[in-house]
Scaffold this active site. Structure first.
Site, PDB file in Angstrom:
ATOM      1  N   TYR A  26       3.854   1.604  -0.912  1.00 36.72           N
ATOM      2  CA  TYR A  26       4.509   1.629  -2.418  1.00 36.72           C
ATOM      3  C   TYR A  26       3.649   2.034  -3.388  1.00 36.72           C
ATOM      4  O   TYR A  26       4.007   2.955  -4.390  1.00 36.72           O
ATOM      5  CB  TYR A  26       4.813   0.076  -2.765  1.00 36.72           C
ATOM      6  CG  TYR A  26       5.565  -0.039  -4.253  1.00 36.72           C
ATOM      7  CD1 TYR A  26       6.955   0.360  -4.396  1.00 36.72           C
ATOM      8  CD2 TYR A  26       4.772  -0.577  -5.327  1.00 36.72           C
ATOM      9  CE1 TYR A  26       7.386   0.212  -5.620  1.00 36.72           C
ATOM     10  CE2 TYR A  26       5.302  -0.564  -6.550  1.00 36.72           C
ATOM     11  CZ  TYR A  26       6.731  -0.138  -6.626  1.00 36.72           C
ATOM     12  OH  TYR A  26       7.298  -0.405  -7.965  1.00 36.72           O
ATOM     13  N   GLU A  59      12.408 -27.284   5.562  1.00 38.09           N
ATOM     14  CA  GLU A  59      11.964 -25.715   5.630  1.00 38.09           C
ATOM     15  C   GLU A  59      13.047 -24.900   6.217  1.00 38.09           C
ATOM     16  O   GLU A  59      13.433 -25.231   7.406  1.00 38.09           O
ATOM     17  CB  GLU A  59      10.722 -25.306   6.319  1.00 38.09           C
ATOM     18  CG  GLU A  59       9.977 -24.417   6.137  1.00 38.09           C
ATOM     19  CD  GLU A  59       8.962 -24.712   4.778  1.00 38.09           C
ATOM     20  OE1 GLU A  59       9.193 -25.758   3.927  1.00 38.09           O
ATOM     21  OE2 GLU A  59       8.351 -23.645   4.581  1.00 38.09           O
ATOM     22  N   LEU A  61       1.331 -28.612  -1.505  1.00 39.40           N
ATOM     23  CA  LEU A  61      -0.065 -29.451  -0.980  1.00 39.40           C
ATOM     24  C   LEU A  61      -1.215 -28.871  -1.196  1.00 39.40           C
ATOM     25  O   LEU A  61      -1.260 -27.553  -1.309  1.00 39.40           O
ATOM     26  CB  LEU A  61       0.398 -29.282   0.633  1.00 39.40           C
ATOM     27  CG  LEU A  61       1.736 -30.182   0.973  1.00 39.40           C
ATOM     28  CD1 LEU A  61       2.064 -29.876   2.637  1.00 39.40           C
ATOM     29  CD2 LEU A  61       1.552 -31.696   0.916  1.00 39.40           C
ATOM     30  N   LYS A  98       0.200 -36.621   6.588  1.00 38.73           N
ATOM     31  CA  LYS A  98       0.524 -37.525   5.498  1.00 38.73           C
ATOM     32  C   LYS A  98       0.384 -39.127   5.974  1.00 38.73           C
ATOM     33  O   LYS A  98       0.317 -39.274   6.999  1.00 38.73           O
ATOM     34  CB  LYS A  98       2.206 -37.455   5.444  1.00 38.73           C
ATOM     35  CG  LYS A  98       2.575 -35.892   4.971  1.00 38.73           C
ATOM     36  CD  LYS A  98       4.300 -35.866   5.432  1.00 38.73           C
ATOM     37  CE  LYS A  98       4.528 -34.286   5.083  1.00 38.73           C
ATOM     38  NZ  LYS A  98       5.846 -34.116   5.647  1.00 38.73           N
ATOM     39  N   ALA A 151       0.920  -1.081   0.005  1.00 40.76           N
ATOM     40  CA  ALA A 151      -0.160   0.064   0.132  1.00 40.76           C
ATOM     41  C   ALA A 151       1.035   1.215   0.144  1.00 40.76           C
ATOM     42  O   ALA A 151       0.664   2.206  -0.703  1.00 40.76           O
ATOM     43  CB  ALA A 151      -1.029   0.071   1.140  1.00 40.76           C
ATOM     44  N   CYS A 170     -18.383  -2.351 -20.935  1.00 40.64           N
ATOM     45  CA  CYS A 170     -17.046  -2.824 -20.553  1.00 40.64           C
ATOM     46  C   CYS A 170     -16.248  -1.719 -20.353  1.00 40.64           C
ATOM     47  O   CYS A 170     -16.398  -0.647 -21.157  1.00 40.64           O
ATOM     48  CB  CYS A 170     -16.395  -3.710 -21.898  1.00 40.64           C
ATOM     49  SG  CYS A 170     -14.796  -4.162 -21.292  1.00 40.64           S
ATOM     50  N   ARG A 183      13.069 -24.043  -3.930  1.00 42.46           N
ATOM     51  CA  ARG A 183      11.932 -24.821  -4.807  1.00 42.46           C
ATOM     52  C   ARG A 183      11.881 -24.300  -6.038  1.00 42.46           C
ATOM     53  O   ARG A 183      11.398 -25.005  -6.828  1.00 42.46           O
ATOM     54  CB  ARG A 183      10.733 -24.623  -3.823  1.00 42.46           C
ATOM     55  CG  ARG A 183       9.550 -25.390  -4.498  1.00 42.46           C
ATOM     56  CD  ARG A 183       8.471 -25.399  -3.557  1.00 42.46           C
ATOM     57  NE  ARG A 183       7.328 -24.676  -4.221  1.00 42.46           N
ATOM     58  CZ  ARG A 183       6.189 -25.531  -4.599  1.00 42.46           C
ATOM     59  NH1 ARG A 183       5.959 -26.609  -4.374  1.00 42.46           N
ATOM     60  NH2 ARG A 183       5.263 -24.665  -5.117  1.00 42.46           N
ATOM     61  N   LYS A 208       2.960 -27.102   9.933  1.00 43.51           N
ATOM     62  CA  LYS A 208       3.416 -26.482   8.625  1.00 43.51           C
ATOM     63  C   LYS A 208       4.242 -25.398   9.024  1.00 43.51           C
ATOM     64  O   LYS A 208       3.660 -24.288   9.284  1.00 43.51           O
ATOM     65  CB  LYS A 208       1.874 -26.202   7.850  1.00 43.51           C
ATOM     66  CG  LYS A 208       2.443 -25.662   6.460  1.00 43.51           C
ATOM     67  CD  LYS A 208       1.232 -25.686   5.327  1.00 43.51           C
ATOM     68  CE  LYS A 208       1.716 -25.460   4.118  1.00 43.51           C
ATOM     69  NZ  LYS A 208       2.437 -24.493   3.812  1.00 43.51           N
TER      70      LYS A 208
HETATM   71  S1  IVH Z   1       5.599 -32.042   2.957  1.00 41.54           S
HETATM   72  C1  IVH Z   1       5.226 -33.374  -1.438  1.00 41.54           C
HETATM   73  N1  IVH Z   1       5.691 -30.771   5.547  1.00 41.54           N
HETATM   74  O1  IVH Z   1       4.455 -26.299   2.533  1.00 41.54           O
HETATM   75  C2  IVH Z   1       4.878 -32.759   0.128  1.00 41.54           C
HETATM   76  N2  IVH Z   1       5.560 -29.356   3.547  1.00 41.54           N
HETATM   77  O2  IVH Z   1       2.292 -26.228   0.434  1.00 41.54           O
HETATM   78  C3  IVH Z   1       6.085 -32.209   0.475  1.00 41.54           C
HETATM   79  N3  IVH Z   1       5.913 -26.957   4.423  1.00 41.54           N
HETATM   80  O3  IVH Z   1       6.417 -26.415  -0.301  1.00 41.54           O
HETATM   81  C4  IVH Z   1       5.804 -31.178   1.481  1.00 41.54           C
HETATM   82  N4  IVH Z   1       6.063 -27.453   6.353  1.00 41.54           N
HETATM   83  O4  IVH Z   1       7.494 -25.852   1.754  1.00 41.54           O
HETATM   84  C5  IVH Z   1       5.688 -30.695   4.225  1.00 41.54           C
HETATM   85  N5  IVH Z   1       6.073 -29.953   7.839  1.00 41.54           N
HETATM   86  C6  IVH Z   1       5.765 -29.954   6.314  1.00 41.54           C
HETATM   87  C7  IVH Z   1       5.893 -28.557   5.962  1.00 41.54           C
HETATM   88  C8  IVH Z   1       5.839 -28.243   4.621  1.00 41.54           C
HETATM   89  C9  IVH Z   1       5.862 -26.484   5.545  1.00 41.54           C
HETATM   90  C10 IVH Z   1       5.823 -26.225   3.118  1.00 41.54           C
HETATM   91  C11 IVH Z   1       6.850 -26.915   1.859  1.00 41.54           C
HETATM   92  C12 IVH Z   1       5.760 -27.077   0.971  1.00 41.54           C
HETATM   93  C13 IVH Z   1       4.479 -26.301   1.354  1.00 41.54           C
HETATM   94  C14 IVH Z   1       3.272 -26.873   0.519  1.00 41.54           C
END
Ligand code: IVH
Length: 705
Positions: free
Chosen positions: A47, A186, A94, A302, A45, A420, A150, A129
């Site tokens: 900026y 991470e 994910l 998972k 904002a 438009c 990544r 996460k």
């Molecule tokens: S598993 C094939 N575990 O979330 C799946 N990801 O939205 C591999 N991330 O790119 C990822 N904490 O950067 C996994 N405990 C965790 C994570 C995690 C953060 C991030 C990761 C990934 C993104 C996916």
């Protein structure tokens, strides 16, 4: 006195000149920090406000517009800092769950796919996460040999020198490790380290950072590893890429192994057996969130058994065996300043709320989507209202409602435009619904004449999942669309840019915002994309209803550009057998076929596609296993399958290079029939097509992988 605080209307000419010079320098610095350093020091904002002020002064004093004016520049030139590294195993993302029900559905989906009993336990892990950036570390003979960010999941940046100076990352593995292993996890910064770093920066009169994640990203992407070393980065390991010999058969054991090799793993990871247990763990982690000392934005679940993970596989770029359960959206109050209309690729008019900037969950929000006119009516909002904004994960912020008591006397109702907003001012049409009523979507009827739609088409064409041309983003496309010297009006024009530039007297490299290097890089990036996978080509055309997944299905089914193109043209001419063939493909129905027919029915599109095809080399579709016994065959599954679900059967056959069709026709090579098979089985025997049962199917494919 500084000119920065004088209202535009009150600036003298001298002051305006001074102010434009100051803004040019300041905005250029913010561009650099944002694009090259990953370290913006002001909010979007703030900026935008700088740019708006610059523009307002330029409008008041047009003769003072500078050569290096920010309004003439298209973003920052791309910086080629790090080498690129291709991931041997892609780094995926994910899928998200936002509610308890989403989690229950996720577990049920897994059970269904694996054909397990409804309540049969499936062991899963649940872990925080981490809100950082992911990194892939490759070890050969136990030594760290490379580290890559990544990037787009396929290709990342080579940050090996920087990874070596992160204390948490072992340079040499401990214990009994596989010969080759890619450890993924991470990189993050603790809140305490982040605050201390910012305090130091401030004391030294240097830039401060917005949040720990940006800081971690910026720190890892320092060109000078000594700078990275000075930043307290941390690393949690939670996944892997290539591994020469797997040391374990479950997620839990794998993470234990990573710990033995010398990595830090997250202590909050636990093993659960039901959706209920996952949710309990989610809430337990949520309660501890504030006291963890590092930022997390959800919980990842998972499937524990790696063999089951293998069976579950992937849907486009997300694993079926994992999901990220995000913490609830955060909300905030702010003022609705106005409503703009955006025109999308298909001409749909979308109202966008312009908001007084407000921080929601650590991010400054200035816009929110309002979807359509009905949504504005349903919410009852007027311009000037105090509204409630919600932001959930990466989703576009939304407006939930307004505060009645705070409605100002001069609040203004929004009138949805009937033409438009493009320069043609074409009338807006409302789409009919299947029921014969009026739909909610309003579209500009200008189609190929409407510049907004054309630009959106081009933007789609170069987007990440389509042609993904580096250095040719949304801003640059708009620049070339309007450029008088080497205009880009359709996709094919992109591939003639370099040639046209060479013939032109006025060179791209001499234009504002470009230079020798950025022009050269752009032409190289375009050249690199002249050879393109079939599914990206199909997706890039921007046919309605043809998303990435549908494009992949079409690509796999037709195999090469010519066959797809012929089929699409035939469908558009109303050729019934071509239509039937497309209709037989799993997951492809009437809406997609109609959209393909409409698209190729337009002469404009046919020409555009032809021109494009003559510029590029379209690769044949990836045939997952060309040497398997069913590669290239068209298979129909029918009746009840007992050892696998229909989805798994389809996935398995496709991985072996077969096409899976939903109905039996003369093009079918094989029918796998379980108990209760009816009309399809009958038709197969009428047509003399080979029919086998599920056990025979497993025998046949045994040995193929
Ligand atoms: S598993 C094939 N575990 O979330 C799946 N990801 O939205 C591999 N991330 O790119 C990822 N904490 O950067 C996994 N405990 C965790 C994570 C995690 C953060 C991030 C990761 C990934 C993104 C996916």
């Amino acid at each position: 006195m500084s000119t920065a605080n004088i209202l535009v209307d009150e600036l003298t000419e001298d002051q305006a000149k001074q102010e434009l010079a100051r803004l040019a320098t300041e905005i250029a610095e913010h561009d650099r920090l944002y694009h090259a350093e990953d370290a913006p020091v002001i909010s979007d904002a703030e900026y935008d406000a700088l740019r708006r002020r610059n523009l307002a002064i330029e409008q008041a004093f047009p003769h003072l517009v500078r050569e290096d004016s920010p309004s003439r520049r298209v973003g920052a030139p791309p910086v080629e800092k790090f080498e690129k590294l291709r991931h041997r195993v892609p780094m995926l993302s994910l899928d998200n769950a936002f509610s308890d029900q989403d989690v229950v559905d996720f577990v049920a989906r897994i059970r269904r796919f694996l054909k397990l009993e409804q309540h049969a336990p499936v062991a899963m892990t649940a872990e925080p996460k981490i809100d950082g950036l992911s990194l892939s570390l490759r070890y050969e003979g136990g030594r760290l040999v490379s580290a890559a960010t990544r990037g787009d999941g396929q290709v990342g940046e080579n940050v090996t020198a920087n990874a070596r100076v992160v204390a948490d990352i072992p340079k040499v593995l401990a214990g009994n490790f596989p010969d080759v292993i890619e450890v993924r996890g991470e990189v993050y910064m603790t809140q305490r380290d982040f605050l201390a770093l910012n305090a130091r920066q401030e004391a030294q009169g240097k830039q401060t950072y917005v949040n720990p994640r940006n800081t971690a990203a910026g720190s890892l992407r320092q060109l000078d590893p000594a700078m990275t070393a000075a930043r307290p980065l941390k690393f949690f390991a939670y996944a892997w890429g290539e591994v020469s010999e797997m040391p374990a058969s479950t997620q839990t054991e794998m993470v234990d192994a990573l710990k033995r090799y010398g990595f830090r793993t997250n202590e909050l990871m636990c093993r659960c057996e039901t959706a209920q247990e996952l949710l309990e763990h989610y809430h337990a982690i949520e309660e501890q969130r504030a006291s963890l000392g590092y930022d997390i934005d959800g919980v990842v679940y998972k499937v524990d058994d790696l063999a089951l993970q293998q069976r579950l596989g992937f849907v486009s770029r997300n694993p079926r065996w994992a999901i990220a359960h995000k913490f609830p959206a955060e909300k905030a109050f702010t003022i609705l300043r106005g409503i703009d209309i955006q025109v999308g690729r298909t001409g749909a008019l979308t109202p966008v709320a312009r908001l007084e900037p407000v921080t929601v969950g650590g991010v400054v929000v200035t816009n929110a989507t309002l979807h359509n006119a009905e949504e504005i009516e349903r919410l009852g909002v007027k311009i000037g209202d105090t509204v409630i904004v919600q932001r959930a994960g990466d989703v576009i912020p939304q407006i939930l409602g307004y505060v009645e008591e705070r409605r100002p006397a001069d609040a203004r109702a929004f009138q949805f435009p009937t033409v438009c907003p493009c320069e043609l001012k074409t009338p807006v049409m409302r789409e009919g619904t299947a029921g014969g009523g009026e739909g909610v979507v309003r579209r500009c009827s200008g189609e190929f004449a409407c510049p907004f739609q054309r630009i959106e088409h081009l933007r789609h064409f170069v987007s990440r999942r389509a042609f993904d041309i580096e250095g040719l983003g949304e801003k640059q496309i708009e620049f070339f669309f309007r450029d008088p010297d080497i205009p880009v009006k359709s996709p094919a024009d992109i591939f003639t840019l370099a040639e046209r530039d060479a013939q032109n007297l006025k060179k791209l490299r001499d234009k504002e915002g470009w230079g020798e290097l950025s022009a050269k890089n752009l032409f190289a990036a375009i050249e690199a994309r002249r050879t393109i996978p079939l599914e990206r080509m199909i997706y890039g055309l921007g046919i309605r209803h043809v998303g990435e997944r549908t494009a992949t299905t079409l690509a796999r089914a037709y195999g090469n550009w010519k066959d797809f193109h012929d089929a699409a043209l035939a469908v558009s001419r109303g050729d019934l057998s071509a239509r039937e063939e497309m209709d037989a493909l799993d997951d492809i129905g009437g809406a997609v076929i109609d959209a393909v027919a409409t698209y190729f029915g337009e002469e404009h599109n046919r020409k555009l596609v032809e021109a494009l095809a003559s510029q590029v080399n379209v690769e044949e579709a990836e045939r997952p296993a060309a040497d398997s016994v069913v590669a290239g065959k068209t298979i129909v599954f029918t009746g009840a399958l007992e050892r696998m679900s229909r989805d798994e059967a389809k996935d398995m056959a496709e991985r072996l290079g077969a096409k899976v069709a939903g109905s039996v026709s003369s093009r079918t090579d094989l029918v796998v029939a379980g108990p209760g098979a009816g009309s399809k089985l009958k038709k197969a025997s009428e047509l003399g097509i080979e029919v086998i049962d599920e056990d025979a199917w497993f025998q046949r494919i045994a040995g193929s992988s």
